[in-house]
Structures are given as structure tokens and as C-alpha cells.
Design an enzyme around this catalytic site. Structure first.
Site, PDB file in Angstrom:
ATOM      1  N   HIS A 314     -32.264 -32.218 -16.253  1.00 14.14           N
ATOM      2  CA  HIS A 314     -32.879 -31.061 -15.587  1.00 14.14           C
ATOM      3  C   HIS A 314     -31.940 -29.869 -15.597  1.00 14.14           C
ATOM      4  O   HIS A 314     -30.719 -30.003 -15.451  1.00 14.14           O
ATOM      5  CB  HIS A 314     -33.388 -31.398 -14.184  1.00 14.14           C
ATOM      6  N   ASP A 326     -24.638 -32.226 -11.055  1.00 14.41           N
ATOM      7  CA  ASP A 326     -26.072 -32.474 -10.836  1.00 14.41           C
ATOM      8  C   ASP A 326     -26.884 -31.218 -11.137  1.00 14.41           C
ATOM      9  O   ASP A 326     -27.056 -30.377 -10.276  1.00 14.41           O
ATOM     10  CB  ASP A 326     -26.294 -32.900  -9.387  1.00 14.41           C
ATOM     11  N   GLU A 358     -36.569 -29.853 -11.073  1.00 15.90           N
ATOM     12  CA  GLU A 358     -36.367 -31.254 -10.682  1.00 15.90           C
ATOM     13  C   GLU A 358     -36.015 -31.349  -9.210  1.00 15.90           C
ATOM     14  O   GLU A 358     -36.497 -32.238  -8.494  1.00 15.90           O
ATOM     15  CB  GLU A 358     -35.256 -31.875 -11.536  1.00 15.90           C
ATOM     16  N   GLU A 359     -35.162 -30.429  -8.761  1.00 15.48           N
ATOM     17  CA  GLU A 359     -34.693 -30.478  -7.376  1.00 15.48           C
ATOM     18  C   GLU A 359     -35.801 -30.152  -6.382  1.00 15.48           C
ATOM     19  O   GLU A 359     -35.672 -30.447  -5.193  1.00 15.48           O
ATOM     20  CB  GLU A 359     -33.512 -29.521  -7.181  1.00 15.48           C
ATOM     21  N   ASP A 387     -29.258 -37.929 -15.815  1.00 15.40           N
ATOM     22  CA  ASP A 387     -29.051 -37.102 -14.624  1.00 15.40           C
ATOM     23  C   ASP A 387     -27.756 -37.536 -13.931  1.00 15.40           C
ATOM     24  O   ASP A 387     -27.643 -38.673 -13.487  1.00 15.40           O
ATOM     25  CB  ASP A 387     -30.247 -37.289 -13.684  1.00 15.40           C
ATOM     26  N   HIS A 472     -24.907 -31.985  -4.026  1.00 13.25           N
ATOM     27  CA  HIS A 472     -25.747 -30.945  -3.424  1.00 13.25           C
ATOM     28  C   HIS A 472     -24.957 -30.003  -2.518  1.00 13.25           C
ATOM     29  O   HIS A 472     -25.471 -29.528  -1.513  1.00 13.25           O
ATOM     30  CB  HIS A 472     -26.926 -31.562  -2.667  1.00 13.25           C
TER      31      HIS A 472
END
Length: 537
Positions: A314, A326, A358-359, A387, A472
Site C-alpha cells: 500500500h 508501514d 489501505e490505512e 506489508d 503508526h
């Protein structure tokens, strides 16, 4: 006659400017006398500066039919740490385009950082137009943000520990409302018919236990029966954290919704038992919006179009940070493998994909997979999800697919990864499909799928420490990468591409019917409890 590198550089310069690499300027003939060396007019080069010389010499184009056939080891040998590092820094610089708007680097959809990321990927393929056909798939991604919320005791003003707001929750102005327990998990209309509905203009809050159906269904039904907000409590007694969930796409009945741990839920039920009019203060400032974005698809021009090897990563990050692990790491790995594959001939068509949003809930990959025609679907022999390839405290994770519960071929893909790690004397961990990455849409539509990862917020099984301390977060930058894991997994990606681009021998044939036609957002019992990073049930 002996020429120095300086003289060769001059020759290359003149040859290029005369339009032919085969024209040798006359000043290299021995009879030619030059009063002042021509090198004086050009940048000075050291004799050992071969890279500068090479930069001035046009690289020959090798026709496809003259290229060697793809071999795993040869493709792996072309993967270099320096290339991964350079691309990682490029992505971080692109994330910084968002700083004026967000106050920090990010590649979240709709940001300049994400737009620049997509431009960057497309620019890479501009230099490979003789090998790839590139297309864009535009779609509207549902996004939103919780700015603030408040759930507290109306009388004491005390808030509740580990309360979380559900993603894609609509806003509501602050109000005091009676808390009403809804029986039987609140998944059917009869559950709400059994309680006294709110009177006209009366604001009440529904208290519902987690379970059986998606959170969005509970919120929609509560809103339909007149409740102004919803509190969902966890059904796992050992849970201490709040519910990190999403409501999915809102309807006209969806209401503001928060989640609380099991113990808090039981305490609220006890408060209702002591006082039938027990009330809470509830407020939420939030918004939900649609953002136009794009998937990027790059198909090899060559290879059997009825036996497609598909792989994806992604292109976006969360808003909180630049997302270099990520999933910048997956994006980087795919780009580098795609570049190096151009040196080889292949038997089967290869499809590289960079999914957007994607997130936000696997939106790009699901949009792609659910919009395939039956014929297009049947041509994809396997999808490989990449990923988070380089978590700092990594473990080598393989999705534990099997052909009984997943489309046939998923287990063979898993075994390819297992065999690779074993051959390199590396420990690996099998992890379940849980719905947190882009394989979901493919599995739900009958396409064999799997992948590898290096872990997120959980602890490493070997040392007990978190796998990615910056998951994140703002610190998910270039310093958050394990280069050992990064190079190993990128070489494994190259191995997977080379293997299936060469042959699907021993790989199950595709089933003609789609595996499961389900709506992962609104199904009563979704196959996976997660949608990306969010719980949905």
C-alpha cells in the site's frame, strides 16, 4: 596509443553531442596538436572516477528477446541494500511535503505526501515503458477524523478509562442522556423493540455488548430506534484497552459511537441497576468525507496473460507519521524488484500493484478485487501481500494459509515462504489471517493469497519486546528500519516473483467460481474481525 579516463570522458562528451557514440573526434589522432588541452574546458575527473565516465555514456538498450530467462538467484543478486536505502530516503522526503498542512511528515491519503508518493512511483515506471504497461484505477475513499470526544458520568463528571471513539463515527453536540442497556447484543430490530424507546426529543444512549454483528450494524439499529449515541463494551473479560474499531460506511441512521473495556461496561450496567435514570454526558467532534485517490497497476508487457502473478503493497500511511516501514518498506521492495525484473524474460505475466487507502480500511485493494470481472478474476493465479517488510525488532512472519479454509493455492504460497526461510537457516513465525492487510479482498473473491510481514504492535515471540516501537507514529521514519530484515524479505519477494513468473508447476489450478461473495463491512458474520487496523466486529 593509451588514453586516460580524462580523455575518454572528453570523447564521450563529444560523441554524445555529435549524436553518435561511434564518432571519434579528430583531436585524438596523434598528428593533431592542441595548444590548450580541451580537458581544461570540462569538469576535471580523476582517472579512477569510472562512475562519472559511465554517466556520460548512453547505456545500450537490450531487446526483450535477447534477455536471459528469469532465474530466482540471479534476480535476487540484483537486490542491493543501497538501492533500498536510497528509495527509503526518497519516500521520507516526499512525506515532508505534507508538513505545512499537517505539522509533520505524512503520506496519508489526500495529503501532498501521498500524492507525491504516487507521482514518484509513476516516474520510476516512465523509465521502463518498454517492459511495463501502467494504469491508474481511481476510486473514492471514505475517510474521517475524530477530533475530540467526551464520555463521562453526568453527575460526577468523571470520565471512563480507556474509552475510544469508533472510526467513521458522525459528530454529535454535547448532551446529557439516559443510558439504556440493549439486550441480546443489539444486532436485530427485536432487541430494540424490547426496551422503551426514547420519547420525542428525548436523548438517550444505548449500551450494547460487543459480538455477533459488526459495530456499524449496532450503531445503525440504535439510531434507527431513536438513540442519539451508542456505547459498545468489550465482551472479553481480560481486555483492558478500549475497542479500536470502525463503523464502516455510515448510513442515515448511524450515530456517534464509542467503545469501553469489559469492566467499564459491567460497571455501567451495575449503575443502571442502582438507578434506572442513570445518565452520561456524551459529545463528539468528528467528520467523515470522501477523498478521490488511485491505485497504481503495472503489468509486464510479456508473459502469459492467463497466468498472472500479482503482488501488492500500500502506498499510503496513517496521518500520524511518514510510514516508512508501514508500508513504505513494501512499496520500496516492490519498486526495486520491478526495476530488476526488467533484465529478464518471463513466462507468466507479472502484475505489481500499489494500493491506496489501505490505512482507511483496505479500500484500494478491496475496490480492485471486488470490481474484477469473472474473466479477469480467473486469470490471477496468486496474490502476494507485502506489508511491513522491515520492523526494527522484527520476526519473519508468514500468513498461515491452508487450502481448506482459503482458496486453493494459498497453502502452496505459504510453503514457498517456509522453504525460503528454512533454506537460509532463518526462524519464522506463522500468523493467522486476521483481516489486517490487503489479502482480504482477494481471498473473499476466491483468489489464492498470502504474504509475509515483520510485525507491528505485538511483542516479538523471542525477546518479548514490541516488534515495531514506532508503529503508526511519527517516528516511523528511515531510522525505524531493520536492514537485515529489509534485504532478506526483498530478496524473498524477488524469489516469489521469479518462481511464479517462470512456472506454476505444482500450483493448483484456479477454481472457476469465486470463493466467497461477501460484503466485508455489512455481513452479519464477517470472515475477518479486522479491517486493516480496525476491529469491525
Amino acid at each position: 596509443m593509451h588514453f586516460s579516463l580524462k580523455q575518454l570522458a572528453v570523447a564521450a562528451f563529444y560523441a554524445t553531442n555529435l549524436g553518435s557514440a561511434y564518432v571519434i573526434p579528430q583531436f585524438f589522432q596523434e598528428a593533431f596538436q592542441q595548444e590548450e588541452p580541451i580537458e581544461n574546458y570540462l569538469p576535471q575527473l580523476n582517472d579512477d572516477d569510472s562512475s562519472a565516465v559511465a554517466a556520460n555514456i548512453p547505456k545500450p538498450h537490450i531487446p526483450y528477446f535477447m534477455k536471459p530467462h528469469v532465474e530466482s538467484e540471479k534476480l535476487q543478486d540484483k537486490i542491493k541494500v543501497d538501492d533500498l536505502n536510497a528509495t527509503a530516503w526518497d519516500l521520507y522526503r516526499l512525506a515532508n511535503y505534507s508538513t505545512p498542512d499537517y505539522g509533520h511528515p505524512t503520506r496519508v491519503i489526500g495529503s501532498k505526501g501521498h500524492n507525491k508518493t504516487m507521482e514518484y512511483i509513476l516516474n520510476v515506471f516512465d523509465d521502463m515503458q518498454d517492459y511495463y504497461d501502467v494504469s491508474l484505477q481511481e476510486f473514492e475513499a471514505l475517510s474521517g477524523k475524530i477530533i475530540s470526544f467526551n464520555l463521562s458520568d453526568a453527575e460526577t463528571g468523571k470520565s471512563f478509562a480507556n474509552t475510544t471513539a469508533f472510526a467513521l463515527s458522525p459528530p454529535v453536540d454535547g448532551f446529557v442522556g439516559k443510558l439504556v442497556e440493549i439486550p441480546n447484543l443489539g444486532c436485530e430490530e427485536k432487541d430494540y423493540a424490547s426496551v422503551v424507546p426514547p420519547r420525542h426529543n428525548e436523548k438517550q444512549i444505548a449500551l450494547i455488548e460487543r459480538g455477533k454483528c459488526p459495530f456499524g450494524d449496532k450503531s445503525n439499529l440504535a439510531g434507527k430506534f431513536g438513540f442519539t449515541a451508542v456505547v459498545i463494551y468489550d465482551n472479553e473479560p481480560k481486555s483492558k484497552e478500549g475497542l479500536h474499531g470502525t463503523l464502516g460506511e455510515p448510513t442515515k441512521h448511524t450515530v456517534a459511537t464509542v467503545g469501553v473495556p469489559y469492566k467499564v461496561g459491567k460497571k455501567l450496567i451495575a449503575n443502571i441497576a442502582l438507578n434506572i435514570d442513570y445518565s452520561l454526558y456524551f459529545a463528539m467532534d468528528s467528520y467523515v468525507e470522501f477523498i478521490k485517490t488511485q491505485n497504481i497497476i503495472a503489468d509486464t508487457k510479456h508473459g502469459d496473460p492467463d497466468n498472472i502473478v500479482a503482488l501488492g503493497a500500500h502506498s499510503d500511511s496513517v496521518e500520524e507519521g511518514p510510514g516508512i516501514n508501514d508500508d513504505g518498506s513494501g512499496t520500496i521492495s516492490l519498486l526495486n524488484v520491478a526495476k530488476q525484473l526488467t533484465h529478464f524474460k518471463i513466462n507468466n505475466k507479472v502484475r505489481f500493484a500499489w494500493w491506496a487507502a489501505e490505512e482507511e480500511g483496505l479500500l484500494g485493494s478491496n475496490f480492485y478485487a471486488y470490481n474484477l470481472t469473472k474473466e479477469e478474476n480467473s486469470k490471477i493465479r496468486v496474490f502476494m501481500d507485502y506489508d511491513m517488510m522491515a520492523s526494527p525488532n522484527y520476526e519473519y512472519e508468514i500468513y498461515d494459509a491452508n487450502n481448506k479454509e482459503n482458496p486453493k493455492g494459498s497453502e502452496e504460497l505459504k510453503n514457498l515462504y517456509v522453504d525460503y526461510y528454512k533454506a537460509h537457516h532463518l526462524n519464522y513465525t506463522l500468523v493467522p489471517f486476521d483481516g489486517r492487510s490487503d489479502y482480504v479482498g482477494f481471498i473473499n473473491n476466491g483468489i489464492p493469497a498470502g504474504g509475509i510481514a515483520t510485525g507491528a504492535e505485538k511483542n516479538n515471540v523471542n525477546n518479548g519486546k514490541v516488534l515495531d516501537r514506532c508503529y503508526h507514529q511519527l517516528c516511523d521514519d528511515v531510522s525505524n528500519l531493520s536492514w537485515d530484515a529489509f534485504i532478506t524479505n526483498t530478496k524473498l519477494i524477488a524469489h516469489s516473483v521469479a518462481t511464479y513468473a517462470d512456472s506454476f508447476e505444482g500450483f493448483p489450478k484456479r477454481e472457476t467460481q469465486k470463493h466467497k461473495e461477501v460484503d466485508i463491512l455489512n455481513a452479519q458474520q464477517p470472515q475477518f474481525k479486522y479491517r486493516a487496523d480496525f476491529l469491525i466486529i
